[in-house]
Design a protein around this motif. Structure first.
Motif, mmCIF file in Angstrom:
data_model
loop_
_atom_site.group_PDB
_atom_site.id
_atom_site.type_symbol
_atom_site.label_atom_id
_atom_site.label_comp_id
_atom_site.label_asym_id
_atom_site.label_seq_id
_atom_site.Cartn_x
_atom_site.Cartn_y
_atom_site.Cartn_z
ATOM 1 N N LEU A 1 -21.650 36.010 2.077
ATOM 2 C CA LEU A 1 -22.741 35.165 0.713
ATOM 3 C C LEU A 1 -22.306 35.636 -0.849
ATOM 4 O O LEU A 1 -22.633 34.876 -1.644
ATOM 5 C CB LEU A 1 -23.923 35.523 1.242
ATOM 6 C CG LEU A 1 -25.354 35.577 -0.160
ATOM 7 C CD1 LEU A 1 -25.192 34.155 0.283
ATOM 8 C CD2 LEU A 1 -26.345 36.586 1.475
ATOM 9 N N ARG A 2 -21.070 36.842 -0.823
ATOM 10 C CA ARG A 2 -21.331 37.124 -2.251
ATOM 11 C C ARG A 2 -20.282 36.268 -2.577
ATOM 12 O O ARG A 2 -20.051 35.959 -3.904
ATOM 13 C CB ARG A 2 -20.601 38.233 -2.231
ATOM 14 C CG ARG A 2 -20.411 39.499 -3.434
ATOM 15 C CD ARG A 2 -19.625 40.563 -2.950
ATOM 16 N NE ARG A 2 -18.281 40.085 -2.522
ATOM 17 C CZ ARG A 2 -17.287 39.693 -3.650
ATOM 18 N NH1 ARG A 2 -16.921 39.964 -4.430
ATOM 19 N NH2 ARG A 2 -16.282 39.932 -2.298
ATOM 20 N N LEU A 3 -19.461 36.163 -1.505
ATOM 21 C CA LEU A 3 -18.046 34.928 -2.120
ATOM 22 C C LEU A 3 -18.802 33.286 -2.403
ATOM 23 O O LEU A 3 -18.266 32.576 -2.727
ATOM 24 C CB LEU A 3 -17.328 34.378 -0.712
ATOM 25 C CG LEU A 3 -16.272 36.181 -1.021
ATOM 26 C CD1 LEU A 3 -15.285 35.795 0.391
ATOM 27 C CD2 LEU A 3 -15.543 36.457 -1.770
ATOM 28 N N THR A 4 -19.987 33.229 -1.368
ATOM 29 C CA THR A 4 -20.246 31.849 -1.410
ATOM 30 C C THR A 4 -21.131 31.997 -3.274
ATOM 31 O O THR A 4 -21.133 30.865 -3.500
ATOM 32 C CB THR A 4 -21.341 31.829 -0.601
ATOM 33 O OG1 THR A 4 -20.367 31.465 1.212
ATOM 34 C CG2 THR A 4 -21.961 29.918 -0.707
ATOM 35 N N VAL A 5 -21.326 32.612 -3.854
ATOM 36 C CA VAL A 5 -22.872 33.185 -4.695
ATOM 37 C C VAL A 5 -21.722 32.566 -5.649
ATOM 38 O O VAL A 5 -21.754 32.072 -6.455
ATOM 39 C CB VAL A 5 -23.296 33.870 -4.409
ATOM 40 C CG1 VAL A 5 -24.046 34.396 -6.163
ATOM 41 C CG2 VAL A 5 -24.273 34.470 -3.842
ATOM 42 N N LEU A 6 -20.435 33.006 -5.768
ATOM 43 C CA LEU A 6 -19.379 32.655 -6.539
ATOM 44 C C LEU A 6 -19.037 31.847 -6.772
ATOM 45 O O LEU A 6 -18.853 30.462 -7.714
ATOM 46 C CB LEU A 6 -18.684 34.473 -6.132
ATOM 47 C CG LEU A 6 -18.790 35.735 -6.591
ATOM 48 C CD1 LEU A 6 -17.524 36.757 -6.295
ATOM 49 C CD2 LEU A 6 -19.279 36.055 -8.319
ATOM 50 N N ARG A 7 -18.650 31.670 -5.420
ATOM 51 C CA ARG A 7 -18.164 29.898 -5.461
ATOM 52 C C ARG A 7 -19.394 28.505 -6.039
ATOM 53 O O ARG A 7 -18.952 27.897 -6.639
ATOM 54 C CB ARG A 7 -17.700 29.372 -3.838
ATOM 55 C CG ARG A 7 -16.359 30.334 -3.978
ATOM 56 C CD ARG A 7 -16.664 30.175 -2.335
ATOM 57 N NE ARG A 7 -16.066 28.992 -1.797
ATOM 58 C CZ ARG A 7 -16.468 27.400 -0.415
ATOM 59 N NH1 ARG A 7 -17.445 28.285 -0.282
ATOM 60 N NH2 ARG A 7 -16.623 26.632 -1.024
ATOM 61 N N GLU A 8 -20.509 29.244 -5.623
ATOM 62 C CA GLU A 8 -21.451 28.459 -6.269
ATOM 63 C C GLU A 8 -21.750 28.173 -8.528
ATOM 64 O O GLU A 8 -21.763 27.120 -8.482
ATOM 65 C CB GLU A 8 -23.077 28.208 -5.520
ATOM 66 C CG GLU A 8 -24.009 27.859 -5.653
ATOM 67 C CD GLU A 8 -24.753 27.758 -7.178
ATOM 68 O OE1 GLU A 8 -25.582 26.880 -7.111
ATOM 69 O OE2 GLU A 8 -24.966 29.115 -7.288
ATOM 70 N N LYS A 9 -21.634 29.093 -8.263
ATOM 71 C CA LYS A 9 -21.607 29.819 -9.957
ATOM 72 C C LYS A 9 -21.021 28.653 -10.568
ATOM 73 O O LYS A 9 -20.969 28.103 -11.900
ATOM 74 C CB LYS A 9 -21.703 30.734 -10.684
ATOM 75 C CG LYS A 9 -22.758 31.471 -9.725
ATOM 76 C CD LYS A 9 -22.678 32.702 -10.422
ATOM 77 C CE LYS A 9 -24.213 33.917 -9.834
ATOM 78 N NZ LYS A 9 -23.693 35.336 -10.556
ATOM 79 N N VAL A 10 -19.171 28.500 -9.952
ATOM 80 C CA VAL A 10 -18.147 27.768 -10.370
ATOM 81 C C VAL A 10 -18.290 25.794 -10.053
ATOM 82 O O VAL A 10 -17.482 25.670 -10.116
ATOM 83 C CB VAL A 10 -16.775 28.089 -10.167
ATOM 84 C CG1 VAL A 10 -16.846 29.455 -10.620
ATOM 85 C CG2 VAL A 10 -16.929 28.614 -8.871
ATOM 86 N N GLY A 11 -19.137 26.264 -9.033
ATOM 87 C CA GLY A 11 -19.126 24.624 -8.500
ATOM 88 C C GLY A 11 -18.878 24.397 -7.485
ATOM 89 O O GLY A 11 -18.211 23.024 -6.953
ATOM 90 N N ALA A 12 -17.622 25.523 -6.759
ATOM 91 C CA ALA A 12 -16.928 25.188 -5.480
ATOM 92 C C ALA A 12 -17.781 25.393 -4.636
ATOM 93 O O ALA A 12 -17.071 24.582 -3.067
ATOM 94 C CB ALA A 12 -15.927 25.943 -5.653
ATOM 95 N N ALA A 13 -18.788 25.341 -4.218
ATOM 96 C CA ALA A 13 -19.818 25.138 -3.164
ATOM 97 C C ALA A 13 -21.256 24.777 -3.614
ATOM 98 O O ALA A 13 -21.456 24.578 -4.829
ATOM 99 C CB ALA A 13 -20.028 26.670 -2.364
ATOM 100 N N SER A 14 -22.211 24.228 -3.003
ATOM 101 C CA SER A 14 -23.043 23.473 -3.378
ATOM 102 C C SER A 14 -23.897 24.388 -2.259
ATOM 103 O O SER A 14 -24.525 25.853 -2.003
ATOM 104 C CB SER A 14 -22.888 22.272 -2.113
ATOM 105 O OG SER A 14 -23.972 22.589 -0.462
ATOM 106 N N MET A 15 -25.437 24.199 -3.185
ATOM 107 C CA MET A 15 -26.597 24.188 -3.024
ATOM 108 C C MET A 15 -27.422 24.732 -1.514
ATOM 109 O O MET A 15 -27.272 25.611 -1.120
ATOM 110 C CB MET A 15 -27.581 24.711 -3.625
ATOM 111 C CG MET A 15 -29.173 24.812 -3.308
ATOM 112 S SD MET A 15 -29.033 26.571 -4.098
ATOM 113 C CE MET A 15 -28.413 26.404 -5.638
ATOM 114 N N LEU A 16 -26.547 23.895 -0.662
ATOM 115 C CA LEU A 16 -26.644 23.886 0.854
ATOM 116 C C LEU A 16 -25.805 24.756 1.158
ATOM 117 O O LEU A 16 -26.675 25.434 2.975
ATOM 118 C CB LEU A 16 -26.619 22.259 1.654
ATOM 119 C CG LEU A 16 -26.079 22.340 2.902
ATOM 120 C CD1 LEU A 16 -28.198 22.443 2.797
ATOM 121 C CD2 LEU A 16 -25.926 20.693 3.168
ATOM 122 N N GLU A 17 -24.454 25.288 1.096
ATOM 123 C CA GLU A 17 -24.021 25.946 1.688
ATOM 124 C C GLU A 17 -24.527 27.553 1.076
ATOM 125 O O GLU A 17 -24.116 27.981 2.655
ATOM 126 C CB GLU A 17 -22.322 25.990 1.214
ATOM 127 C CG GLU A 17 -22.300 24.972 1.849
ATOM 128 C CD GLU A 17 -20.483 24.183 1.143
ATOM 129 O OE1 GLU A 17 -20.001 25.442 -0.026
ATOM 130 O OE2 GLU A 17 -20.281 23.394 1.326
#
Length: 460
Positions: free
Chosen positions: A202-218
């Motif tokens: 989850l921590r990595l997904t939050v960082l990826r979402e901030k830079v646009g590498a992950a969607s809000m769905l993920e």
């Protein structure tokens, strides 16, 4: 027939035994195994290593090879309140037997007496006596007291068998609960490890979402997985606390923490010896208890029938007798009396016949209960054999499923890192792995407790 033989044949054999037992009453006679009606010579339990004593099974120390489990069982045997009640019931039965045996002996005492009555000339005279007195002593010519004594002795043996049954049940519960606690600890370890892994993801997904590498769905999917892991952790924490409370109640005292830790390495339980002759089930405490209760009921029936015959009693006394109180302390005044009394009741309103009818019904009830105890012994043993065999097969299959799920999760993580697998595929692989590991742990507990169940079914 070995344990490796198809379970279906074992089930058919036991079903035939149960049907035969239901059709004929064998009674409590302790004949050899091949002379017992409706009982096969050998149970379909496989091959039995030599236990040092033919037709018996070693005690529970041979099953619980782990010292911590052994210590838990010993603490329970020393402190459990239900077992203490069973021991006190044995003491009460022993006292009842002593009282029954005393009824066959004369009651002798000393006493003094004074009487004023007319003599043969019709003159009122005083008589003073002092000496040894024999109270009413029933001569057991027709076996009534002997039958009551036999009933009390059989009741004592039944109570002792009940005590052994209580010990067997207690040890089985302690071993099963101890294994359950270790399973809870393993589930807690898995839940904590899973939560830590999902927190990091989850921590990595939050960082990826901030830079646009992950969607809000993920991100939402990862948050749901973390919440699920936290809920599962809380569930197992609650379950472990409740199981520990149950163990404390069984042990009857606080449980040392070092006895709750699971040792590394070998299994805490040994393999249960199998291949015993079927007569071993007649040694089960509950079967012995039912047998002795049947013998007691038969003895009570004999005592009720003996009550139809005359009751013969003796009374007497010997000592000093004098018309003057001072004469009791002088020589030459020795006297004795001896009387016999035989009474045959002619009419009692049907009381004795009613007592015989009640005793006869109690004897037939005890016979049915004995037959039921034997049938239950075969049924429980057959069920335990099936459970042990199938849980082993299921455990092996779940171990393969767990290994496959681990490899699938590893490969999916590699593909996701290279962009060849979606996040949803990765999440599904993690869910499958967690479910497979949980199922494998639960099957391991079931396989261990099935050994305890088989051991208990064999009556040791």
């Amino acid at each position: 027939m070995n344990l490796s033989s198809p379970i279906r044949r074992s089930g058919v054999g036991v079903a035939a035994v149960l049907a035969l037992l239901a059709g004929c009453a064998s009674g409590p006679a302790r004949a050899p195994a091949d002379a017992q009606p409706g009982i096969p010579a050998v149970l379909p339990l496989g091959s039995l290593p030599d236990s040092g004593q033919p037709g018996t099974l070693a005690d529970w120390h041979a099953l619980a090879t782990d010292p911590a489990l052994q210590r838990l069982a010993e603490l329970a045997l020393a402190n459990n309140r239900d077992l203490r009640v069973a021991l006190l019931n044995v003491e009460r039965a022993q006292a009842a037997l002593a009282g029954s045996e005393a009824n066959k002996l004369p009651a002798i005492g000393v006493g003094v007496g004074a009487q004023r009555a007319p003599n043969t000339q019709g003159k009122q005279v005083n008589t003073f006596t002092a000496g040894v007195q024999l109270a009413s002593w029933e001569l057991d010519l027709f076996g009534r007291l002997r039958q009551l004594d036999d009933a009390a002795r059989a009741s004592l043996l039944a109570t002792r068998a009940g005590q052994r049954a209580a010990e067997l049940a207690l040890v089985s519960q302690v071993l099963a609960t101890g294994l359950t606690l270790r399973h809870d600890d393993a589930q807690l370890t898995l839940a904590r490890r899973t939560l830590a892994t999902r927190d990091e993801t989850l921590r990595l997904t939050v960082l990826r979402e901030k830079v646009g590498a992950a969607s809000m769905l993920e991100l939402q999917a990862q948050q749901a997985l973390v919440a699920q892991a936290r809920a599962t952790l809380a569930q197992w924490q609650r379950q472990r606390a409740q199981d520990e409370n149950a163990l404390v109640l069984l042990v009857g005292a606080p449980v040392p923490a070092d006895l709750l830790a699971a040792p590394a390495g070998s299994s805490p339980l040994a393999e249960v010896p199998v291949g015993l002759p079927s007569a071993v089930l007649l040694q089960r405490p509950d079967v012995v208890q039912a047998e002795q209760q049947l013998l007691a009921a038969r003895a009570n029936l004999g005592a009720a029938r003996a009550a139809l015959w005359p009751s013969i009693t003796l009374t007497g006394q010997a000592g000093q007798a004098s018309a003057q109180l001072s004469g009791l302390f002088e020589g030459g005044h020795f006297a004795y009396t001896l009387a016999a009394n035989a009474v045959l009741s002619i009419y009692d309103g049907g009381r004795r016949q009613s007592a015989i009818a009640q005793a006869d019904a109690a004897e037939r009830i005890a016979l049915a209960q004995y037959e039921r105890a034997v049938q239950s012994a075969f049924r429980e043993t057959a069920d335990a054999l099936v459970a042990l065999s199938t849980w082993r097969e299921q455990l092996a299959a779940l171990a393969q499923q767990r290994d496959a799920a681990r490899e699938t999760a590893r490969l999916t993580d590699l593909k996701a890192a290279q962009g060849a697998a979606s996040v949803l595929e990765q999440l599904e692989a993690q869910r499958s792995l967690y479910a497979a590991e949980q199922a494998w742990l639960q099957a391991g507990l079931a396989e261990q407790t099935s050994r305890v169940t088989l051991y208990k079914a064999l009556g040791r």
